[in-house]
Scaffold this motif. Sequence first.
Motif, PDB file in Angstrom:
ATOM      1  N   GLY A  44       0.818  -1.213   0.000  1.00 50.10           N
ATOM      2  CA  GLY A  44       0.000   0.000   0.000  1.00 50.10           C
ATOM      3  C   GLY A  44       0.848   1.257   0.000  1.00 50.10           C
ATOM      4  N   ALA A  45       1.007   1.869  -1.177  1.00 52.67           N
ATOM      5  CA  ALA A  45       1.806   3.096  -1.285  1.00 52.67           C
ATOM      6  C   ALA A  45       1.036   4.270  -0.685  1.00 52.67           C
ATOM      7  CB  ALA A  45       2.144   3.377  -2.743  1.00 52.67           C
ATOM      8  N   MET A  46       1.635   4.929   0.297  1.00 56.90           N
ATOM      9  CA  MET A  46       0.984   6.054   0.988  1.00 56.90           C
ATOM     10  C   MET A  46       1.302   7.356   0.256  1.00 56.90           C
ATOM     11  SD  MET A  46       1.461   5.063   5.030  1.00 56.90           S
ATOM     12  CE  MET A  46       3.254   4.938   4.970  1.00 56.90           C
ATOM     13  N   ILE A  47       0.283   7.939  -0.361  1.00 55.29           N
ATOM     14  CA  ILE A  47       0.425   9.162  -1.153  1.00 55.29           C
ATOM     15  C   ILE A  47      -0.233  10.315  -0.396  1.00 55.29           C
ATOM     16  CG2 ILE A  47      -0.003  10.248  -3.384  1.00 55.29           C
ATOM     17  CD1 ILE A  47       1.676   7.715  -3.597  1.00 55.29           C
ATOM     18  N   THR A  48       0.496  11.390  -0.175  1.00 55.41           N
ATOM     19  CA  THR A  48      -0.037  12.542   0.553  1.00 55.41           C
ATOM     20  C   THR A  48      -0.635  13.569  -0.407  1.00 55.41           C
ATOM     21  OG1 THR A  48       2.005  13.840   0.475  1.00 55.41           O
ATOM     22  CG2 THR A  48       1.786  12.243   2.284  1.00 55.41           C
ATOM     23  N   HIS A  49      -1.365  14.522   0.166  1.00 58.31           N
ATOM     24  CA  HIS A  49      -1.904  15.623  -0.639  1.00 58.31           C
ATOM     25  C   HIS A  49      -0.771  16.451  -1.236  1.00 58.31           C
ATOM     26  CE1 HIS A  49      -6.265  15.390   0.051  1.00 58.31           C
ATOM     27  NE2 HIS A  49      -5.935  14.830   1.202  1.00 58.31           N
ATOM     28  N   GLY A  50       0.323  16.615  -0.474  1.00 58.65           N
ATOM     29  CA  GLY A  50       1.468  17.350  -1.002  1.00 58.65           C
ATOM     30  C   GLY A  50       2.106  16.638  -2.179  1.00 58.65           C
ATOM     31  N   ASN A  51       2.169  15.290  -2.133  1.00 57.51           N
ATOM     32  CA  ASN A  51       2.664  14.513  -3.276  1.00 57.51           C
ATOM     33  C   ASN A  51       1.851  14.821  -4.524  1.00 57.51           C
ATOM     34  OD1 ASN A  51       3.171  11.521  -1.225  1.00 57.51           O
ATOM     35  ND2 ASN A  51       4.613  13.149  -1.708  1.00 57.51           N
ATOM     36  N   ILE A  52       0.525  14.785  -4.378  1.00 60.27           N
ATOM     37  CA  ILE A  52      -0.375  15.017  -5.513  1.00 60.27           C
ATOM     38  C   ILE A  52      -0.219  16.435  -6.052  1.00 60.27           C
ATOM     39  CG2 ILE A  52      -2.813  15.212  -6.168  1.00 60.27           C
ATOM     40  CD1 ILE A  52      -3.366  12.898  -4.193  1.00 60.27           C
ATOM     41  N   ALA A  53      -0.141  17.414  -5.141  1.00 58.69           N
ATOM     42  CA  ALA A  53      -0.025  18.815  -5.564  1.00 58.69           C
ATOM     43  C   ALA A  53       1.268  19.058  -6.337  1.00 58.69           C
ATOM     44  CB  ALA A  53      -0.102  19.734  -4.349  1.00 58.69           C
ATOM     45  N   SER A  54       2.372  18.492  -5.859  1.00 63.42           N
ATOM     46  CA  SER A  54       3.657  18.745  -6.524  1.00 63.42           C
ATOM     47  C   SER A  54       3.718  18.076  -7.888  1.00 63.42           C
ATOM     48  CB  SER A  54       4.817  18.264  -5.648  1.00 63.42           C
ATOM     49  OG  SER A  54       4.784  16.862  -5.483  1.00 63.42           O
ATOM     50  N   ASN A  55       3.189  16.856  -7.978  1.00 61.04           N
ATOM     51  CA  ASN A  55       3.221  16.145  -9.253  1.00 61.04           C
ATOM     52  C   ASN A  55       2.349  16.836 -10.291  1.00 61.04           C
ATOM     53  OD1 ASN A  55       2.765  13.319 -10.990  1.00 61.04           O
ATOM     54  ND2 ASN A  55       4.674  13.403  -9.832  1.00 61.04           N
ATOM     55  N   THR A  56       1.143  17.207  -9.900  1.00 61.95           N
ATOM     56  CA  THR A  56       0.240  17.914 -10.812  1.00 61.95           C
ATOM     57  C   THR A  56       0.821  19.267 -11.211  1.00 61.95           C
ATOM     58  OG1 THR A  56      -1.633  16.858  -9.708  1.00 61.95           O
ATOM     59  CG2 THR A  56      -2.125  18.736 -11.118  1.00 61.95           C
ATOM     60  N   SER A  57       1.361  19.983 -10.239  1.00 67.43           N
ATOM     61  CA  SER A  57       1.927  21.312 -10.502  1.00 67.43           C
ATOM     62  C   SER A  57       3.074  21.243 -11.497  1.00 67.43           C
ATOM     63  CB  SER A  57       2.406  21.943  -9.190  1.00 67.43           C
ATOM     64  OG  SER A  57       1.327  22.197  -8.325  1.00 67.43           O
ATOM     65  N   SER A  58       3.847  20.169 -11.441  1.00 65.16           N
ATOM     66  CA  SER A  58       4.991  20.044 -12.343  1.00 65.16           C
ATOM     67  C   SER A  58       4.560  19.876 -13.792  1.00 65.16           C
ATOM     68  CB  SER A  58       5.856  18.853 -11.912  1.00 65.16           C
ATOM     69  OG  SER A  58       6.469  19.120 -10.668  1.00 65.16           O
ATOM     70  N   VAL A  59       3.505  19.122 -14.005  1.00 66.28           N
ATOM     71  CA  VAL A  59       2.985  18.967 -15.367  1.00 66.28           C
ATOM     72  C   VAL A  59       2.431  20.298 -15.868  1.00 66.28           C
ATOM     73  CG1 VAL A  59       1.295  17.778 -16.815  1.00 66.28           C
ATOM     74  CG2 VAL A  59       2.524  16.514 -15.042  1.00 66.28           C
ATOM     75  N   ILE A  60       1.716  21.012 -14.999  1.00 67.84           N
ATOM     76  CA  ILE A  60       1.194  22.335 -15.371  1.00 67.84           C
ATOM     77  C   ILE A  60       2.345  23.265 -15.744  1.00 67.84           C
ATOM     78  CG2 ILE A  60      -0.030  24.375 -14.513  1.00 67.84           C
ATOM     79  CD1 ILE A  60      -1.655  22.457 -12.704  1.00 67.84           C
ATOM     80  N   LYS A  61       3.430  23.210 -14.978  1.00 66.25           N
ATOM     81  CA  LYS A  61       4.601  24.052 -15.226  1.00 66.25           C
ATOM     82  C   LYS A  61       5.213  23.768 -16.594  1.00 66.25           C
ATOM     83  CE  LYS A  61       8.338  26.567 -14.254  1.00 66.25           C
ATOM     84  NZ  LYS A  61       8.284  28.050 -14.197  1.00 66.25           N
ATOM     85  N   ILE A  62       5.365  22.490 -16.927  1.00 68.16           N
ATOM     86  CA  ILE A  62       5.964  22.119 -18.213  1.00 68.16           C
ATOM     87  C   ILE A  62       5.095  22.582 -19.382  1.00 68.16           C
ATOM     88  CG2 ILE A  62       6.345  20.104 -19.697  1.00 68.16           C
ATOM     89  CD1 ILE A  62       7.793  18.768 -17.507  1.00 68.16           C
ATOM     90  N   LEU A  63       3.781  22.490 -19.207  1.00 68.98           N
ATOM     91  CA  LEU A  63       2.865  22.776 -20.313  1.00 68.98           C
ATOM     92  C   LEU A  63       2.441  24.240 -20.401  1.00 68.98           C
ATOM     93  CD1 LEU A  63       0.483  19.678 -19.984  1.00 68.98           C
ATOM     94  CD2 LEU A  63       2.425  19.957 -21.527  1.00 68.98           C
ATOM     95  N   GLU A  64       2.885  25.083 -19.472  1.00 73.05           N
ATOM     96  CA  GLU A  64       2.323  26.432 -19.355  1.00 73.05           C
ATOM     97  C   GLU A  64       2.399  27.252 -20.641  1.00 73.05           C
ATOM     98  OE1 GLU A  64       4.395  28.409 -16.207  1.00 73.05           O
ATOM     99  OE2 GLU A  64       6.375  28.172 -17.099  1.00 73.05           O
ATOM    100  N   GLY A  65       3.391  27.004 -21.483  1.00 69.35           N
ATOM    101  CA  GLY A  65       3.500  27.791 -22.703  1.00 69.35           C
ATOM    102  C   GLY A  65       2.892  27.138 -23.926  1.00 69.35           C
ATOM    103  N   SER A  66       2.495  25.851 -23.808  1.00 74.05           N
ATOM    104  CA  SER A  66       2.026  25.136 -24.990  1.00 74.05           C
ATOM    105  C   SER A  66       0.607  24.605 -24.855  1.00 74.05           C
ATOM    106  CB  SER A  66       2.959  23.955 -25.285  1.00 74.05           C
ATOM    107  OG  SER A  66       3.023  23.083 -24.165  1.00 74.05           O
ATOM    108  N   PHE A  67       0.209  24.237 -23.660  1.00 67.02           N
ATOM    109  CA  PHE A  67      -1.124  23.689 -23.465  1.00 67.02           C
ATOM    110  C   PHE A  67      -1.636  24.132 -22.101  1.00 67.02           C
ATOM    111  CE2 PHE A  67      -4.172  20.534 -21.982  1.00 67.02           C
ATOM    112  CZ  PHE A  67      -5.016  20.406 -23.074  1.00 67.02           C
ATOM    113  N   VAL A  68      -2.383  25.209 -22.085  1.00 64.73           N
ATOM    114  CA  VAL A  68      -2.996  25.691 -20.850  1.00 64.73           C
ATOM    115  C   VAL A  68      -4.409  25.119 -20.791  1.00 64.73           C
ATOM    116  CG1 VAL A  68      -3.736  27.717 -19.539  1.00 64.73           C
ATOM    117  CG2 VAL A  68      -1.629  27.800 -20.900  1.00 64.73           C
TER     118      VAL A  68
END
Length: 716
Positions: A303-327
């Motif tokens: 059982g992998a324990m995933i925190t809210h901070g884990n989810i926020a950082s992972n999602t935020s990183s994808v948003i960061k990469i795509l910010e200039g090409s796919f908003v």
Amino acid sequence: MHIQEWLRSLHPGSGIKGSDSEDLWSLLPSLPLSSFSLSSLSLSPSSLLGLGALASLTAYWLVTRPRPMRPPCDLQAQSVAVDGDPSCRRSALLASDSLLEFYYDDTRTFYDMFQRGLRISGSGPCLGFRKPGQPYEWISYTEVAERAQVLGSGLLAKGCKPNPEQFVGIFAQNRPEWIISELACYTFSMAVVPLYDTLGLEAMVHILNLAEITLVICDREEKAASLLENKEKGSTPKLSCLVLFNPFSDALVARAKSCGVEVLELEQLMELGRHNLKDPVPPQPQDLAVVCFTSGTTGKPKGAMITHGNIASNTSSVIKILEGSFVIQQEDVSISYLPLAHMFERMIQVSMFCHGARVGFYQGDISLLMDDIKTLKPTFFPVVPRLLNRMYDKIRSSVNSPLRRALLHYAVRRKQAELRSGVVRNNSLWDKLVFNKIQASFGGNLRFALTASAPISPTVLSFLRATLGCLIFEGYGQTECTAGCTFSMPGDWSTGHVGAPLPCSMVKLVDIPDMNYYAKNGDGEICMRGPSVFRGYLRDPERTAEALDADGWLHSGDVGQWLPNGTLRIIDRKKHIFKLSQGEYIAPEKIENVYTRCVPVLQVFVHGDSLQSHLIGIVVPDPEVFVGWAKERGIAGSYEELCQNPHAKRAVLEDMRTVGKDAGLKSLEQVKDLHLHPEMFSVANGLLTPTLKSRRVDIRKFFQQQIASMYSKTPI
């Protein structure tokens, strides 16, 4: 004069093709307009008309020409060495070695991200569903938030505690109620434990007991009945309440009551919540959000324990990469069909919610998925390589005439040439002439697709990028780093790698001397560290210590190689465990131990390719029994002749499948083809270690030709 002939007379040797208007537009800017002056031209009406036409065409081309996507960094340096160590790298998008934890100041938890979407969209559509043959119906963000608070209050009224140590099971297919149930838990800081059919009953018992789950939310009566079966046996003593989305029988209620379990309709629990409505108790970033159990290949699930901070950082990183090409816009819509029990689909959805976008669910029947897609018209398409492979095969097999096949291949090459120059579009001549029906079958609105969970063939990826005319990114990761740790860079449409580290991840390669991989040579075991790395395995310190070292590095078990442009390529597995193309893990040694029980089998090597959906095998028959065994089945010949005999091979394969089935091997664990080899694996020929273990890498290399031949054919 025809416009093509006129242009050719102005620019001799230009090579303009009368049948290819795109070549025409590409040559217009290179015409030597500066060499013409009024004094050198006869000012006849036809000449003036020609110059006017040329000027108009040039102006039109300048306005409408496709523009390449501007990459967010130098594509030849997509990652940066950390502290001068080229084996340890982080994203080139970061200004320093400080990793990204959140993109928006107010989105540090899953709950925060949904609340941001609620502020953006309000009464706008959030979750969509459909009945057979009907259009999609939508539940608004406001309705989802209200239902989540009501349902969460109902859970509290049933004895659940508003803290991250409270685990609530969800055992259901993708549907709006799944997300509402998850948000109900997060509204009151509870953690979710997804359950799914392929875990099996024994694993389900282990999970319910390990997490001490008292309440499970199900979709159908059949799933509730399977949980009751364990309760009746006394295997899950703490289970006390089942909540169902769908109607259920009185017999289920009576059966549950007899073993001390209460069964409720979802609406009953909601009504209880309305009468006991509580104010939200939002979670903190460090709080547990989900315990995601991996089915694994050996032993009990972890059982992998995933925190809210884990989810926020992972999602935020994808948003960061795509910010200039796919908003992501409020008008965007994603199709949900990949299992919500796994993190990949959940991360897609939270990204949509964060921007007030929509998520439409399939009907639950994969055979109706394409009809759902045509109806929903998604702009965002999460996908796995297995499905992309099927799309690729279907497109190619549908083109049966030589002329159409030649046109398809030419059109693909033209679009791929555009991709290499950074241009991604679906409005070219080739899109209109050749690819429009393909794109229409996906609703005609696709802007973005993301593939993950297993590697994809470069040929398939490049082909579909051309035919679909949308951004297709590839990611790599695992549950233990929340979802992804590397991601394709916008503008880099090359293949054969899984991108550079996400801004939330630091990735390094570690020596594996036994396999001759060394970080100094640019290859080794992939390890990652950062705010998206999980907390550990639930109540399992031993396996947590195996995955996380003392410095917080997560050891993936995958072998990677840094490429000169700073991207990562997956080249091997450290442990003898691999994924098939549909994302299923396979433990070959376990299967080999089963197959050696077969009478004619002396040695066996089971191989799987992450680009393939099935296993194949190399078998050394037992020379002492093989000839007699084959003769009993009406197959005559010497040992060497039998190894070349297709009837003998089929007989061995059937015997292996029978033994495998009796031993409980799943269909995916059974080899679908094999090669009979007359010479034993030995230390002398380099195929066994001194301790008589298989040298898997060397065996794979030795039989490379046979493996390729088996995979080129349809499985037996």
